[in-house]
Design a protein around this motif. Structure first.
Motif, short mmCIF file in Angstrom:
data_model
loop_
_atom_site.label_atom_id
_atom_site.label_comp_id
_atom_site.label_asym_id
_atom_site.label_seq_id
_atom_site.Cartn_x
_atom_site.Cartn_y
_atom_site.Cartn_z
N GLU A 39 0.69 -1.73 0.19
CA GLU A 39 -0.16 -0.32 -0.11
C GLU A 39 1.17 1.37 -0.55
N SER A 40 0.25 1.95 -0.62
CA SER A 40 1.01 3.33 -0.80
C SER A 40 0.86 4.33 0.61
N SER A 41 1.44 5.06 0.90
CA SER A 41 1.94 5.85 2.42
C SER A 41 0.47 6.72 2.44
N ALA A 42 0.36 7.06 1.22
CA ALA A 42 -1.23 7.57 2.04
C ALA A 42 -2.31 6.19 1.79
N ASP A 43 -2.32 5.52 1.64
CA ASP A 43 -3.75 4.28 2.02
C ASP A 43 -3.02 4.11 3.47
N LEU A 44 -1.74 3.51 3.79
CA LEU A 44 -1.45 2.80 5.05
C LEU A 44 -0.44 3.80 5.49
N ASP A 45 -1.24 4.48 6.77
CA ASP A 45 0.61 5.41 7.25
C ASP A 45 0.89 4.36 8.12
N LEU A 46 2.52 3.24 8.24
CA LEU A 46 2.72 2.76 8.84
C LEU A 46 2.99 2.91 9.71
N ARG A 47 3.15 4.37 10.53
CA ARG A 47 3.78 4.85 11.90
C ARG A 47 2.36 4.52 12.74
N ASN A 48 1.03 4.30 12.08
CA ASN A 48 0.37 3.72 12.99
C ASN A 48 -0.57 2.73 13.74
N ARG A 49 0.18 2.32 14.58
CA ARG A 49 -0.27 0.97 14.77
C ARG A 49 -1.23 0.10 14.50
N ASP A 50 -2.31 1.10 14.55
CA ASP A 50 -4.06 0.58 14.75
C ASP A 50 -4.31 0.06 13.24
N GLU A 51 -3.90 1.44 12.66
CA GLU A 51 -3.84 0.84 11.05
C GLU A 51 -3.25 -0.66 10.18
N VAL A 52 -1.34 -0.52 10.92
CA VAL A 52 -0.80 -1.58 10.71
C VAL A 52 -1.27 -3.18 11.17
N PHE A 53 -1.60 -3.65 12.32
CA PHE A 53 -2.28 -4.23 13.00
C PHE A 53 -3.78 -4.76 12.09
N THR A 54 -4.71 -3.78 11.61
CA THR A 54 -5.56 -4.04 11.24
C THR A 54 -5.62 -4.75 9.36
N TYR A 55 -4.46 -4.10 8.72
CA TYR A 55 -3.94 -3.89 7.36
C TYR A 55 -3.71 -5.40 7.51
N MET A 56 -2.43 -5.99 8.71
CA MET A 56 -2.17 -7.35 9.08
C MET A 56 -2.60 -8.56 8.99
N SER A 57 -3.93 -8.05 10.09
CA SER A 57 -5.17 -9.13 10.61
C SER A 57 -5.87 -9.61 9.40
N HIS A 58 -6.22 -8.82 8.37
CA HIS A 58 -6.80 -8.58 7.21
C HIS A 58 -6.70 -9.61 5.39
N HIS A 59 -4.53 -9.60 5.45
CA HIS A 59 -4.21 -10.17 4.84
C HIS A 59 -3.79 -10.97 4.95
N ARG A 60 -2.77 -11.14 6.17
CA ARG A 60 -2.25 -12.72 6.55
C ARG A 60 -1.30 -12.58 6.27
N PRO A 61 -0.62 -12.34 5.64
CA PRO A 61 1.38 -12.35 5.07
C PRO A 61 1.90 -13.36 5.73
N ARG A 62 2.20 -14.17 4.93
CA ARG A 62 2.98 -15.30 4.76
C ARG A 62 4.69 -15.34 5.11
N TYR A 63 5.11 -14.22 4.03
CA TYR A 63 6.40 -13.75 3.97
C TYR A 63 5.99 -12.28 4.33
N VAL A 64 6.72 -11.45 4.65
CA VAL A 64 7.32 -9.60 5.21
C VAL A 64 8.51 -9.15 4.00
#
Length: 320
Positions: A39-64
């Motif tokens: 995601e672009s920084s405009a769509d996902l602010d990685l400095r925002n903990r809640d946004e990051v956890f929501t995004y990761m929980s939704h997509h559940r990546p196997r690799y990062v």
């Protein structure tokens, strides 16, 4: 060792629009990975903990692959150390904490060669980490990156996760940041000499003495090294990624000037800082794993300059 990675598994590239992130995206696609997310920084602010956890929980990546970071040259690091420390610490911890919660199978953290002491032995082995004082001009950024390495090894120790860290040398290539005052040395030189040619200037003034020596690696080579490490390495030590050769900033400036067709004179503002005298990485570990760079500095600068010229309008818009 060989680690089998499933090319159909979800792979999250954090920072996929940046210099190395976009190169990783290209190289992963070419390697057959079909479920890349980013995601672009405009769509996902990685400095925002809640946004990051929501995004990761939704997509559940196997690799990062954690390639997202706030980056900049000597001027930016010297004038905004709070931003470089705070932003990078939050980005790293948010992504890694969310990855721990999901027990992400493989994570690669992309650091920086600035983690090493200012007067480290040359070439710099991975064992030099934490063996001396850092370069003051980018200390805040370096401390954040060292914290990232520590977070990776903490996840390995506490949860047994096979996460790894890669430490690239100075990277450049298509998609680099050419914004005045915010770019690293090579794109800054390309932009400066290009402007001199098209403005008809007979002199270009560069920072420092021109004597420090630096190593450069094309972003596509860095990406191929990261993918190789994900498939062939599982250890606590960060792994240096570089070309294995260096040159002085003066020699680099001459190479850039020749590439862009500048025929005027170059002078040096010795009142400006030089940074670390030399920074050449010992790449014996990554080469022992079977990886080698492919793109020469001459060819890399030529293709980067071509991309710069083709995208100049968009670059100037972003810089304004």
């Amino acid at each position: 060792m060989t680690i089998t990675m499933d090319p159909q598994a979800v792979c999250y590239v954090a920072g996929h629009r940046g210099l190395v992130g976009s190169a990783l995206w290209r190289n992963l696609k070419n390697a057959g990975f079909t479920s890349l997310i980013g995601e672009s920084s405009a769509d996902l602010d990685l400095r925002n903990r809640d946004e990051v956890f929501t995004y990761m929980s939704h997509h559940r990546p196997r690799y990062v692959i954690l390639a997202a970071a706030k980056v900049g040259g000597i001027l930016a690091n010297s004038t905004s150390p709070v931003d470089f420390l705070s932003d990078n610490l939050r980005i790293q911890l948010n992504v890694m904490d969310a990855a721990v919660a999901l027990r992400v199978e493989r994570l690669l953290f992309l650091g920086s060669s600035c983690i090493y002491p200012k007067f480290a032995p040359q070439p710099i082995p991975e064992s030099a980490l934490m063996s001396g004082y850092l370069e003051p001009s980018n200390e805040a950024y370096a401390v954040a990156k060292i914290a990232g390495i520590t977070a990776v090894n903490a996840a390995r120790k506490q949860y047994g996760l096979p996460w790894i860290s890669a430490m690239p040398t100075n990277l450049y290539g298509t998609g680099d940041n050419f914004t005045q005052g915010k770019s690293h040395v090579l794109p800054a030189l390309i932009s400066r000499y290009h402007d001199a040619v098209f403005q008809g200037l007979d002199e270009v003034v560069n920072w420092g003495t021109g004597t420090p020596r630096r190593e450069f690696l094309h972003a596509d080579d860095a990406a191929s090294a990261c993918i190789h490490l994900l498939e062939h390495y599982d250890g606590e030590s960060p792994v240096n990624i570089g070309s294995g050769t260096d040159l002085s900033i003066k020699e680099l400036a001459e190479l850039v000037a020749t590439t862009v067709g500048y025929t005027g004179t170059t002078s040096w503002d010795v009142q400006k800082p030089d940074g670390t005298p030399q920074k050449l990485l010992d790449t014996s570990l990554v080469t022992s794993l079977g990886w080698r760079p492919r793109i020469t500095l001459e060819d890399g600068i030529a293709t980067t300059y071509q991309w710069f010229r083709e995208n100049l309008g968009a670059l100037r818009t972003r810089a304004s």
